[in-house]
Design an enzyme around this catalytic site. Sequence first.
Site, PDB file in Angstrom:
ATOM      1  CB  ILE A  27      34.848  17.029  21.426  1.00  0.00           C
ATOM      2  CG1 ILE A  27      33.323  16.978  21.286  1.00  0.00           C
ATOM      3  CG2 ILE A  27      35.476  15.664  21.129  1.00  0.00           C
ATOM      4  CD1 ILE A  27      32.842  16.808  19.851  1.00  0.00           C
ATOM      5  CG  ASP A  86      46.231  28.482  11.963  1.00  0.00           C
ATOM      6  OD1 ASP A  86      45.465  27.581  11.551  1.00  0.00           O
ATOM      7  OD2 ASP A  86      46.295  29.617  11.440  1.00  0.00           O
ATOM      8  CB  VAL A  87      45.227  22.545  12.164  1.00  0.00           C
ATOM      9  CG1 VAL A  87      45.299  22.086  13.610  1.00  0.00           C
ATOM     10  CG2 VAL A  87      43.830  23.029  11.803  1.00  0.00           C
ATOM     11  CG  ASN A 113      38.304  18.022  18.903  1.00  0.00           C
ATOM     12  OD1 ASN A 113      37.198  17.544  18.692  1.00  0.00           O
ATOM     13  ND2 ASN A 113      38.460  19.144  19.590  1.00  0.00           N
ATOM     14  CB  SER A 169      30.433  15.513  11.851  1.00  0.00           C
ATOM     15  OG  SER A 169      29.078  15.894  12.027  1.00  0.00           O
ATOM     16  CE1 TYR A 182      31.611  20.736  11.176  1.00  0.00           C
ATOM     17  CE2 TYR A 182      29.811  19.179  10.872  1.00  0.00           C
ATOM     18  CZ  TYR A 182      30.863  19.660  11.619  1.00  0.00           C
ATOM     19  OH  TYR A 182      31.177  19.068  12.825  1.00  0.00           O
ATOM     20  CE  LYS A 186      34.106  17.985  11.075  1.00  0.00           C
ATOM     21  NZ  LYS A 186      35.280  17.771  11.954  1.00  0.00           N
ATOM     22  CG  ASP A 218      30.944  26.226  24.340  1.00  0.00           C
ATOM     23  OD1 ASP A 218      29.896  26.173  25.012  1.00  0.00           O
ATOM     24  OD2 ASP A 218      32.027  26.573  24.817  1.00  0.00           O
TER      25      ASP A 218
END
Length: 287
Positions: A27, A86-87, A113, A169, A182, A186, A218
């Site tokens: 994305i 690296d965030v 992202n 998401s 996850y 999100k 991916d």
Amino acid sequence: MTGTGEATGKLAGQVVWITGAGRMRGIGAATARRIAQDGGDVVVSAIRRAPEDLPGHERAAGWRGVESLAEEIRAMGRKAVALDCDVTDSAAVEACVAAAEREIGPLTGLVNNAGVASAAGSAPIATMDDALWHATIDINLNGVYRCCKAAVGAMLAHGRGGAIVNVSSLAGRFGLPNYGGYCASKFGVIGLTQQLAAEVAREGIRVNCVCPGSIDSDMLDGTIGRKAAAAGIAFDDFKATYNHAIIPMGRRGATSELGAAIAFLLGPDASYITGQTLNVDGGYRMD
């Protein structure tokens, strides 16, 4: 960095940082391409991957992560800078903003992202590894916080305003079983989007969010692979019909379609939109 064409398009004059842009079918890469198509300049960042860690299609294409993406953008006539970032590292995040402004100009846009799937599709809470949970929150939620904080600081300093788009998401809209950390991460991105939008609206900075559905990338392939393995079905057979029956449009989305939605939220046509979350999902979730 250099671009040769005079900027035209709805994002002309904009400098946008896109995190997590290192995958050829990702994305982030599709969003960078769309921003450049619309006249914007980009800073693309990701964590560098070793050649042996690249999927086969990237190795076959000679893909080198954000460096290859930046070369594509420059070939389109726009400026581009490729950075390792690296965030989860505040100093690295701040260095990205400094490099963007040094190499291209004042930062006017951010697309958060970068993210990890957290073994989505195979990690129930009751048996989840604690380290994986904390790593997921640190990348998917704390990483968005760090990048927003650094970008807003820069935007306030130069006084030109700006726009931020956070990538959540559909798993941030409703709980899904076995999605590890996850869903929680999100959901948090949507809340952070709304809070920050309220804080900086009077400063001319808009903050919005997108919720991708089944986007052919991916990352989605990884989730499909885990679900296919759990069901004992071959990957290709599982992917061929995955979620099609519950998506009104009957297909997966393309990364370019999500990139177009993000570019819209960054641009002038979205000038009176802030604090909103847009589902980009073929009609699966209508709220």
